[in-house]
Design a protein around this motif. Structure first.
Motif, PDB file in Angstrom:
ATOM      1  N   SER A  50       0.821  -1.210   0.000  1.00 56.03           N
ATOM      2  CA  SER A  50       0.000   0.000   0.000  1.00 56.03           C
ATOM      3  C   SER A  50       0.855   1.260   0.000  1.00 56.03           C
ATOM      4  CB  SER A  50      -0.900  -0.008   1.232  1.00 56.03           C
ATOM      5  OG  SER A  50      -1.224   1.307   1.608  1.00 56.03           O
ATOM      6  N   SER A  51       0.716   2.031  -1.071  1.00 53.54           N
ATOM      7  CA  SER A  51       1.480   3.284  -1.145  1.00 53.54           C
ATOM      8  C   SER A  51       1.107   4.203   0.002  1.00 53.54           C
ATOM      9  CB  SER A  51       1.190   4.006  -2.453  1.00 53.54           C
ATOM     10  OG  SER A  51       1.504   3.219  -3.548  1.00 53.54           O
ATOM     11  N   ILE A  52      -0.148   4.140   0.373  1.00 53.55           N
ATOM     12  CA  ILE A  52      -0.641   4.981   1.450  1.00 53.55           C
ATOM     13  C   ILE A  52       0.173   4.745   2.725  1.00 53.55           C
ATOM     14  CG2 ILE A  52      -2.619   5.482   2.910  1.00 53.55           C
ATOM     15  CD1 ILE A  52      -3.260   6.274   0.186  1.00 53.55           C
TER      16      ILE A  52
ATOM     17  N   SER B  50      -3.726  15.444   7.389  1.00 51.83           N
ATOM     18  CA  SER B  50      -3.052  14.665   6.357  1.00 51.83           C
ATOM     19  C   SER B  50      -4.004  13.664   5.710  1.00 51.83           C
ATOM     20  CB  SER B  50      -1.875  13.920   6.984  1.00 51.83           C
ATOM     21  OG  SER B  50      -1.591  12.761   6.260  1.00 51.83           O
ATOM     22  N   SER B  51      -4.199  13.845   4.427  1.00 51.93           N
ATOM     23  CA  SER B  51      -5.078  12.909   3.708  1.00 51.93           C
ATOM     24  C   SER B  51      -4.518  11.500   3.778  1.00 51.93           C
ATOM     25  CB  SER B  51      -5.196  13.297   2.237  1.00 51.93           C
ATOM     26  OG  SER B  51      -5.655  14.595   2.100  1.00 51.93           O
ATOM     27  N   SER B  58      -9.459   5.290   6.812  1.00 53.09           N
ATOM     28  CA  SER B  58     -10.794   5.272   6.197  1.00 53.09           C
ATOM     29  C   SER B  58     -10.886   4.337   4.991  1.00 53.09           C
ATOM     30  CB  SER B  58     -11.179   6.681   5.758  1.00 53.09           C
ATOM     31  OG  SER B  58     -10.420   7.050   4.639  1.00 53.09           O
ATOM     32  N   LYS B  59      -9.757   3.959   4.457  1.00 52.96           N
ATOM     33  CA  LYS B  59      -9.756   3.118   3.236  1.00 52.96           C
ATOM     34  C   LYS B  59     -10.396   3.825   2.050  1.00 52.96           C
ATOM     35  CE  LYS B  59      -9.056  -0.826   5.882  1.00 52.96           C
ATOM     36  NZ  LYS B  59      -7.647  -0.839   5.392  1.00 52.96           N
ATOM     37  N   LYS B 116      -1.797   2.952  -5.247  1.00 54.85           N
ATOM     38  CA  LYS B 116      -2.164   4.204  -4.602  1.00 54.85           C
ATOM     39  C   LYS B 116      -3.580   4.152  -4.046  1.00 54.85           C
ATOM     40  CE  LYS B 116       1.364   7.091  -5.607  1.00 54.85           C
ATOM     41  NZ  LYS B 116       2.154   7.532  -6.728  1.00 54.85           N
ATOM     42  N   SER B 117      -4.231   3.028  -4.199  1.00 55.06           N
ATOM     43  CA  SER B 117      -5.583   2.858  -3.660  1.00 55.06           C
ATOM     44  C   SER B 117      -6.580   3.913  -4.113  1.00 55.06           C
ATOM     45  CB  SER B 117      -5.563   2.882  -2.126  1.00 55.06           C
ATOM     46  OG  SER B 117      -4.641   1.976  -1.617  1.00 55.06           O
TER      47      SER B 117
END
Lengths: 338, 338
Positions: A50-52, B50-51, B58-59, B116-117
């Motif tokens: 996951s890049s996140i 921060s997003s 939050s997914k 990057k979801s």
DNA sequence: TTGAAAGCGCTAACAG
DNA sequence: CTGTTAGCGCTTTCAA
């Protein structure tokens, strides 16, 4: 059925998350046999990190914001392609921020990309303010600004400035050489910095070749096809009429050319026209348009490279200021004055 | 000097992170006085959540991928603008994925956006495969696919299909009504599904109006200006020569028109031409091009809305299949047969 | 009306 | 050569 995480892989391979992380990032040695097991588990599960989560710890998103005015403006495609090419090669993704010539909208985009923690932003829109660059850099986001000389952003951002002077001079020189003495200019909206720059370069070129620059005809246009048509209407009212016209961009030149039919003008014999931009279309219309070209694709690549350098360098890097030249391209929309 | 976090705000306001979070998201009641203190601290520090961190929990990333073939293709600007408009209104960001007609490149983008979801992806490129849609949906990413009927993706994605039939039929009807009986077609590359669809619609229209569709002239073009020029070369070799031509897109129609000068052809008197797309340029050239139009901006908006619906609905939502109509636009590139 | 604590998926000391 | 643990910045139970 939830996302497959590093933990799933670790479990399946019978190792710790750490080991999985290390084989994936090649960040420390792992016994070949273990490595294989991990890789197999990754494969089997179709795992993708996951890049996140990565970004959260690395403080890097491998993402940039691209601020442009208008996807439809034929100036952009080549530039974007250049940007994209080097972005892709370096595994960067691009957030498309189309300001649509709207400052409010630009501002909203600025906030979004700050929130999303992009690593850098490419300012390629005229709809921007110094504050935006400040805002962005304040949040440790790097910036490179294209052709926006109105302001002094010395140590805030790298910049690319387009040197219109040389190309415009070549264009005027050509017109003079084939006999033109009375050359008009169709400018962009003169509140735009870039429109002023082009007009001034035009005026200086007239001066340089000994023409009457002080009484030069300058018609203010809108940088669109329609502006070219209107400009021709103005031109036709003049007596005597200019024998050549230089427009601030190709779109207006094309509009002017297409409108010429309505006046039974025979181009280029009755009127020579020179554009600026060298958009794709210009070489493909009839007659092909003589114009002042700039290396748009190169500009895109260069901008992205400069941004990458800033990002890699962190805070230590100093900002570059580069200038790119324009050049006159002779095609068939100009003819000798008989 | 590090990023300002929710913790900094909490400290400054003398409350817990929890409270800060709640006032920012309005997710539970907070004493007005406390609320103000928090807000003040936020303001003072210039805090922005921060997003990244948010997304991790939050997914949801409030981000979509936009897969297109070529930013330079005049078909896209309007569509993109539509997409962007509703994206912006719903606080979604757009990853620009320009496949450049390259499957490998498309695939790389697919992987990036999975990593990057993104919450969804808009497939608007012909350079795509069924596998890509599968790959994406396997990772619980929603998709809507534009005008790509070659495959059956029933329950995988929402789709928008463009109904060329009606517009093309109108166009041919118009030509027939003004006397044309011998109408040629310049198609796109016939390995493209969309090129076949248009050709078939053309052929059916001929049939419908009692023309000889079995021996119809179909010249395969490249969907670019150059293709239009070449097509005219072919046309000129024919004897008898078609009196009208319908091209699979506007770009080729324009190329054909611009090339006509070389043959001393007087348009539209000597040859009527009808395009398809109604790109911006078409209404602005001389003569303005008659063409088959589709609501590009609407399509963009609709696509994004459909994607949003899928995202909101989660897995429960069923996929929509919508069809949008085309319509003939009469301008001045067609003339009655004398 | 508010806080403490766990946890999202990952990386990176620090140990062993 | 590998694992334990803390923590990135946030949301969200659960408890008070």
């Amino acid at each position: 059925m939830n996302r497959i995480t590093i933990k799933d892989v670790a479990n399946l391979a019978g190792v710790s998350k750490t080991t999985v992380s290390h084989v994936l990032n090649q960040t420390r040695f792992v016994q070949e046999e273990t490595r294989q097991r991990v890789l197999k588990a990754v494969e089997e599960l179709g795992y993708r990190p996951s890049s996140i989560a990565r970004s959260l710890v690395s403080k890097r998103t491998k993402t940039i914001g691209l601020l442009i005015s208008d996807v439809g403006n034929p100036f952009y495609p080549d530039v974007i392609l250049g940007v994209e090419e080097v972005a892709l090669a370096n595994d960067y993704s691009i957030f498309l921020c189309n300001t649509n010539y709207d400052l409010q909208r630009a501002l909203k985009y600025i906030h979004t990309i700050i929130d999303k923690s992009v690593d850098g932003v490419l300012f390629m829109s005229s709809s921007m303010t110094l504050e935006m660059v400040e805002e962005v850099t304040k949040h440790q986001i790097h910036a490179v600004v294209l052709d926006w000389g109105a302001m002094n952003l010395e140590e805030m951002a790298s910049t690319i400035t387009i040197n219109f002077e040389v190309g415009i001079q070549q264009a005027i020189q050509h017109l003079v050489e084939i006999g033109h003495r009375y050359i008009a200019h169709v400018s962009g909206p003169l509140n735009l910095w870039t429109a002023q720059v082009r007009r001034d370069a035009f005026l200086r070129a007239l001066q340089k070749f000994g023409l009457d620059w002080e009484n030069a005809v300058v018609i203010e246009g809108d940088l669109r096809i329609e502006g070219g048509r209107k400009a021709l209407d103005e031109l036709m009212k003049l007596d005597p009429r200019p024998t050549a016209v230089f427009t601030a961009n190709d779109l207006m030149a094309l509009g002017l050319i297409w409108s010429a039919r309505n006046y039974q003008l025979n181009l280029p014999a009755d009127l020579s026209v020179v554009g600026l931009d060298d958009i794709d279309l210009s070489s493909k219309v009839t007659p092909p348009l003589s114009t002042v070209a700039m290396p748009r694709n190169e500009i895109g690549k260069m901008a992205m490279k400069m941004l990458l350098e800033l990002i890699e360098a962190g805070d230590s890097g100093s900002k570059q200021k580069v200038m790119v030249d324009t050049a006159f391209v002779l095609r068939q929309s100009t003819a000798p004055l008989l």
